[in-house]
Design a protein around this motif. Sequence first.
Motif, PDB file in Angstrom:
ATOM      1  N   ASP A  50      34.359  15.541 -24.691  1.00  0.00           N
ATOM      2  CA  ASP A  50      33.717  14.863 -25.814  1.00  0.00           C
ATOM      3  C   ASP A  50      33.070  13.561 -25.369  1.00  0.00           C
ATOM      4  N   ILE A  51      33.705  12.895 -24.415  1.00  0.00           N
ATOM      5  CA  ILE A  51      33.164  11.675 -23.834  1.00  0.00           C
ATOM      6  C   ILE A  51      32.917  11.962 -22.353  1.00  0.00           C
ATOM      7  N   SER A  87      32.908  11.109 -18.829  1.00  0.00           N
ATOM      8  CA  SER A  87      33.512  10.110 -17.950  1.00  0.00           C
ATOM      9  C   SER A  87      33.875  10.784 -16.632  1.00  0.00           C
ATOM     10  N   SER A  88      34.319   9.996 -15.667  1.00  0.00           N
ATOM     11  CA  SER A  88      34.698  10.554 -14.365  1.00  0.00           C
ATOM     12  C   SER A  88      35.884  11.511 -14.476  1.00  0.00           C
ATOM     13  N   ARG A  89      36.679  11.395 -15.526  1.00  0.00           N
ATOM     14  CA  ARG A  89      37.832  12.288 -15.703  1.00  0.00           C
ATOM     15  C   ARG A  89      37.445  13.608 -16.367  1.00  0.00           C
ATOM     16  N   THR A  90      36.381  13.591 -17.164  1.00  0.00           N
ATOM     17  CA  THR A  90      36.034  14.787 -17.937  1.00  0.00           C
ATOM     18  C   THR A  90      34.842  15.554 -17.376  1.00  0.00           C
ATOM     19  N   VAL A  91      34.128  14.981 -16.435  1.00  0.00           N
ATOM     20  CA  VAL A  91      32.916  15.624 -15.936  1.00  0.00           C
ATOM     21  C   VAL A  91      33.214  16.546 -14.759  1.00  0.00           C
ATOM     22  N   SER A  92      32.456  17.640 -14.688  1.00  0.00           N
ATOM     23  CA  SER A  92      32.543  18.533 -13.529  1.00  0.00           C
ATOM     24  C   SER A  92      31.156  19.118 -13.264  1.00  0.00           C
ATOM     25  N   ILE A  93      30.892  19.378 -12.008  1.00  0.00           N
ATOM     26  CA  ILE A  93      29.643  20.011 -11.609  1.00  0.00           C
ATOM     27  C   ILE A  93      29.999  21.259 -10.820  1.00  0.00           C
ATOM     28  N   THR A  94      29.447  22.396 -11.258  1.00  0.00           N
ATOM     29  CA  THR A  94      29.742  23.672 -10.633  1.00  0.00           C
ATOM     30  C   THR A  94      28.454  24.301 -10.127  1.00  0.00           C
ATOM     31  N   GLN A  95      28.460  24.739  -8.878  1.00  0.00           N
ATOM     32  CA  GLN A  95      27.300  25.460  -8.346  1.00  0.00           C
ATOM     33  C   GLN A  95      27.217  26.816  -9.029  1.00  0.00           C
ATOM     34  N   LYS A  96      26.030  27.159  -9.538  1.00  0.00           N
ATOM     35  CA  LYS A  96      25.858  28.438 -10.231  1.00  0.00           C
ATOM     36  C   LYS A  96      24.984  29.416  -9.466  1.00  0.00           C
ATOM     37  N   THR A  97      23.866  28.939  -8.920  1.00  0.00           N
ATOM     38  CA  THR A  97      22.952  29.834  -8.205  1.00  0.00           C
ATOM     39  C   THR A  97      22.363  29.102  -7.009  1.00  0.00           C
ATOM     40  N   VAL A  98      21.789  29.891  -6.104  1.00  0.00           N
ATOM     41  CA  VAL A  98      21.150  29.333  -4.919  1.00  0.00           C
ATOM     42  C   VAL A  98      19.732  29.910  -4.845  1.00  0.00           C
ATOM     43  N   PHE A  99      18.781  29.148  -5.389  1.00  0.00           N
ATOM     44  CA  PHE A  99      17.368  29.492  -5.318  1.00  0.00           C
ATOM     45  C   PHE A  99      16.624  28.258  -4.840  1.00  0.00           C
ATOM     46  N   GLU A 100      15.673  28.456  -3.926  1.00  0.00           N
ATOM     47  CA  GLU A 100      14.850  27.331  -3.511  1.00  0.00           C
ATOM     48  C   GLU A 100      14.074  26.805  -4.708  1.00  0.00           C
ATOM     49  N   ASN A 101      13.759  25.521  -4.673  1.00  0.00           N
ATOM     50  CA  ASN A 101      13.060  24.860  -5.768  1.00  0.00           C
ATOM     51  C   ASN A 101      12.079  23.854  -5.182  1.00  0.00           C
ATOM     52  N   SER A 102      10.926  23.737  -5.780  1.00  0.00           N
ATOM     53  CA  SER A 102       9.909  22.788  -5.325  1.00  0.00           C
ATOM     54  C   SER A 102      10.422  21.361  -5.414  1.00  0.00           C
TER      55      SER A 102
END
Length: 173
Positions: free
Chosen positions: A15-16, A18-33
């Motif tokens: 809901d807020i 913050s460093s405790r609630t955030v996560s980043i997950t790799q989903k796909t691997v495609f080249e990007n400009s």
Amino acid sequence: LLFSDQTQFILKGGDILSSRTVSITQKTVFENSRIAKPVGAGKNVFFAVNNGSFTQIREYFVSDQNETNDAADITAHIPKYIPKDVSKLAVTTNEDLLCTISPNTPNEVYSYKYYWRGNEKLQSAWSRWTFGNCTILNIDFIESLLYIVTQRTDGVYLEKMSVAPKQVDTNST
């Protein structure tokens, strides 16, 4: 959705944020400009990829059936059509239209007209619009109007073009 030059990630938080609630997950691997920013179009995202002397455009989506992420190559049927180094992607969801520009074809806009009915894409058509003696510096949409910044021998101009269906020039049929 976060893009790097090689990978796509999903950022999640509580809901807020913050460093405790955030996560980043790799989903796909495609080249990007590294030049053209990805653009959102409804539930999908378009992004460009250099592919030799040409550009490939991908349409990122999440599959409804199994919630997997993927990016379809919407230029697979025209691999040598869009010039290399696309510098800008612009989209209008009002008209289901994506436009691109490249410094390698300075007076041309490449457009992709698509049409969805439910989960089925019924139209997927590419075309090229050539403008007279000018260099297109930038493009963007506001609703159904494509705004084009052009440089001509006598100055820089802001032009607009309606892309709504059944448009005709003044005094034309």
